[in-house]
Design an enzyme around this catalytic site. Structure first.
Site, mmCIF file in Angstrom:
data_model
loop_
_atom_site.group_PDB
_atom_site.id
_atom_site.type_symbol
_atom_site.label_atom_id
_atom_site.label_comp_id
_atom_site.label_asym_id
_atom_site.label_seq_id
_atom_site.Cartn_x
_atom_site.Cartn_y
_atom_site.Cartn_z
ATOM 1 N N TYR A 163 -0.115 5.250 3.170
ATOM 2 C CA TYR A 163 0.523 4.077 2.559
ATOM 3 C C TYR A 163 0.052 3.914 1.102
ATOM 4 O O TYR A 163 0.858 3.669 0.207
ATOM 5 C CB TYR A 163 0.147 2.861 3.405
ATOM 6 C CG TYR A 163 0.760 1.554 2.988
ATOM 7 C CD1 TYR A 163 2.122 1.310 3.140
ATOM 8 C CD2 TYR A 163 -0.036 0.528 2.466
ATOM 9 C CE1 TYR A 163 2.677 0.085 2.782
ATOM 10 C CE2 TYR A 163 0.506 -0.695 2.106
ATOM 11 C CZ TYR A 163 1.861 -0.907 2.266
ATOM 12 O OH TYR A 163 2.401 -2.119 1.911
ATOM 13 N N LYS A 167 2.483 4.077 -2.079
ATOM 14 C CA LYS A 167 2.632 2.893 -2.932
ATOM 15 C C LYS A 167 2.174 3.179 -4.364
ATOM 16 O O LYS A 167 2.720 2.616 -5.318
ATOM 17 C CB LYS A 167 1.876 1.707 -2.325
ATOM 18 C CG LYS A 167 2.520 1.162 -1.045
ATOM 19 C CD LYS A 167 3.972 0.753 -1.264
ATOM 20 C CE LYS A 167 4.477 -0.271 -0.266
ATOM 21 N NZ LYS A 167 5.912 -0.555 -0.451
HETATM 22 N N1 LIG Z 1 3.673 -8.483 3.708
HETATM 23 C C1 LIG Z 1 2.764 -8.176 2.796
HETATM 24 O O1 LIG Z 1 1.778 -8.891 2.560
HETATM 25 C C2 LIG Z 1 2.902 -6.920 1.998
HETATM 26 C C3 LIG Z 1 1.810 -6.522 1.213
HETATM 27 C C4 LIG Z 1 1.957 -5.398 0.415
HETATM 28 C C5 LIG Z 1 3.159 -4.709 0.403
HETATM 29 N N2 LIG Z 1 4.190 -5.112 1.198
HETATM 30 C C6 LIG Z 1 5.428 -4.349 1.150
HETATM 31 O O2 LIG Z 1 6.540 -5.233 1.128
HETATM 32 C C7 LIG Z 1 7.616 -4.656 1.863
HETATM 33 C C8 LIG Z 1 8.117 -5.591 2.961
HETATM 34 O O3 LIG Z 1 7.090 -5.838 3.875
HETATM 35 P P1 LIG Z 1 7.215 -6.936 5.036
HETATM 36 O O4 LIG Z 1 5.854 -7.469 5.217
HETATM 37 O O5 LIG Z 1 8.343 -7.850 4.768
HETATM 38 O O6 LIG Z 1 7.529 -5.983 6.279
HETATM 39 P P2 LIG Z 1 8.473 -6.184 7.595
HETATM 40 O O7 LIG Z 1 8.006 -5.203 8.591
HETATM 41 O O8 LIG Z 1 8.525 -7.624 7.963
HETATM 42 O O9 LIG Z 1 9.914 -5.770 7.039
HETATM 43 C C9 LIG Z 1 10.189 -4.452 6.651
HETATM 44 C C10 LIG Z 1 11.644 -4.187 6.939
HETATM 45 O O10 LIG Z 1 11.935 -2.851 6.487
HETATM 46 C C11 LIG Z 1 12.812 -2.259 7.427
HETATM 47 N N3 LIG Z 1 12.710 -0.795 7.366
HETATM 48 C C12 LIG Z 1 11.652 -0.045 7.734
HETATM 49 N N4 LIG Z 1 11.932 1.265 7.587
HETATM 50 C C13 LIG Z 1 13.193 1.337 7.110
HETATM 51 C C14 LIG Z 1 14.029 2.422 6.747
HETATM 52 N N5 LIG Z 1 13.632 3.690 6.883
HETATM 53 N N6 LIG Z 1 15.272 2.146 6.246
HETATM 54 C C15 LIG Z 1 15.683 0.863 6.109
HETATM 55 N N7 LIG Z 1 14.936 -0.196 6.473
HETATM 56 C C16 LIG Z 1 13.702 0.024 6.961
HETATM 57 C C17 LIG Z 1 12.360 -2.800 8.775
HETATM 58 O O11 LIG Z 1 13.377 -2.702 9.756
HETATM 59 C C18 LIG Z 1 11.986 -4.239 8.422
HETATM 60 O O12 LIG Z 1 13.044 -5.126 8.671
HETATM 61 C C19 LIG Z 1 7.108 -3.301 2.371
HETATM 62 O O13 LIG Z 1 7.423 -2.287 1.451
HETATM 63 C C20 LIG Z 1 5.621 -3.496 2.398
HETATM 64 O O14 LIG Z 1 4.936 -2.284 2.304
HETATM 65 C C21 LIG Z 1 4.089 -6.200 2.015
#
Ligand SMILES: NC(=O)c1ccc[n+]([C@@H]2O[C@H](COP(=O)([O-])OP(=O)(O)OC[C@H]3O[C@@H](n4cnc5c(N)ncnc54)[C@H](O)[C@@H]3O)[C@@H](O)[C@H]2O)c1
Length: 303
Positions: A163, A167
């Protein structure tokens, strides 16, 4: 209405941060392509349900949206998703790439598929859409692209090597594309969000420790809408954090100390000047996560 009539693709828009972004973009007048493969956090069990549910929510509030339950890690899906925006809404103004999965493991235990799957969804997934979106935006002479990194990609996280690599790669891709697309009036900016979602709610250990100030997914969306708006037309090549009610800008890596020699360096000469003139720039997460630094060698073999 900050993005009225703009056409936006939001990937990962079925849940969490992506869903909140799709809803706020629609509230601000955008026509939204809600792209979500509907998978579990580790990338398995795809379903069209989440994308369709968000489209229903947008339409109930009077907005315009279509659902695409496609897999961003597939190269041809990039073409299909961009084409769907053009076929339905006639243009593409904003690409917001939030889709992501996690497969945590220490580096020495990580299996090849755990590495490949996470790199494929995050890093190749960004490329797959940006390749086709930039082609269209170049012809249009305008566009806004938002990439998603993580503080884990900027500072490291011990149990997430796949990851963190993906990233960090997204930051490099952001900088490259910002430089390449500026003359076509296309901006490219990156967000490192922090919010409680199903992805982060399940974390334990150091990764959970890094989430203590996290807010809600809805806290990330306003920055995205701003960066996609005409008020941010001049903003490009930047990395921002959004976490609760805090927004921060990150610096770009820069040389912090240099030493030059009058001839080619030898390892012995580097060892002589190292502590006083070059030294280290300690990763902040060593202290924050209470990880001990390696001790100095007591013999020439380092033990
Ligand atoms: N939540 C946090 O604090 C946090 C922190 C750092 C980075 N991020 C990044 O933010 C983004 C969203 O995270 P989140 O917490 O909302 O996650 P989440 O799991 O709630 O949502 C992610 C969504 O992406 C979709 N997805 C996954 N693989 C896919 C694919 N191959 N094609 C299309 N859709 C796909 C999933 O179905 C899901 O609905 C991610 O990139 C995550 O790495 C989140």
């Amino acid at each position: 209405m900050m993005v009225k009539d703009k056409v936006a693709i939001v990937t990962g828009a079925g849940r969490g941060i992506g869903r909140a972004i799709a809803l706020l973009m629609a509230e601000h007048g955008a026509k939204v392509v809600v792209c979500d493969y509907g998978v579990s956090v580790n990338g398995s069990e795809p379903s069209s349900g989440p994308a369709e549910a968000v489209v229903k929510e947008i339409k109930e509030k009077g907005g315009e949206a279509i659902a695409i339950a496609d897999d961003v890690s597939n190269f041809e899906a990039g073409r299909r998703i961009v084409q769907a925006a053009l076929d339905t809404f006639g243009r593409l103004d904003c690409l917001v790439q939030v889709a992501g999965i996690l497969r945590e493991r220490m580096i020495f235990n990580m299996a090849e598929d755990e590495w490949d799957d996470v790199i494929r969804v995050h890093l190749k997934g960004h490329f797959n859409l940006m390749k086709f979106a930039t082609g269209i935006m170049r012809q249009q002479g305008s566009g806004s692209i938002i990439t998603f990194t993580s503080v884990a990609g900027l500072e490291g996280s011990p149990g997430q090597p796949n990851y963190c690599a993906a990233k960090a790669g997204i930051v490099g891709l952001t900088c490259s594309t910002a430089l390449a697309m500026s003359k076509y009036n296309v901006t490219v900016n990156c967000i490192a969000p922090s919010a409680i979602t199903r992805m982060t709610g399940r974390l334990a250990g150091p990764a959970a420790q890094a989430m203590t100030d996290a807010g809600e997914p809805e806290d990330i969306a306003p920055l995205v809408v701003f960066l996609c708006s005409e008020q941010a037309r001049h903003v490009t090549g930047q990395v921002y954090t959004a976490e609760g009610y805090k927004i921060a800008i990150w610096s770009h890596p820069r040389e912090i100390r240099t030493v030059s020699n009058h001839e080619r360096w030898t390892p012995e000469r580097i060892a002589e000047i190292f502590e006083n003139q070059l030294g280290q720039d300690e990763l902040s997460r060593f202290k924050r996560l209470d990880i001990p630094l390696p001790g100095r060698a007591t013999s020439e073999f380092g033990n």
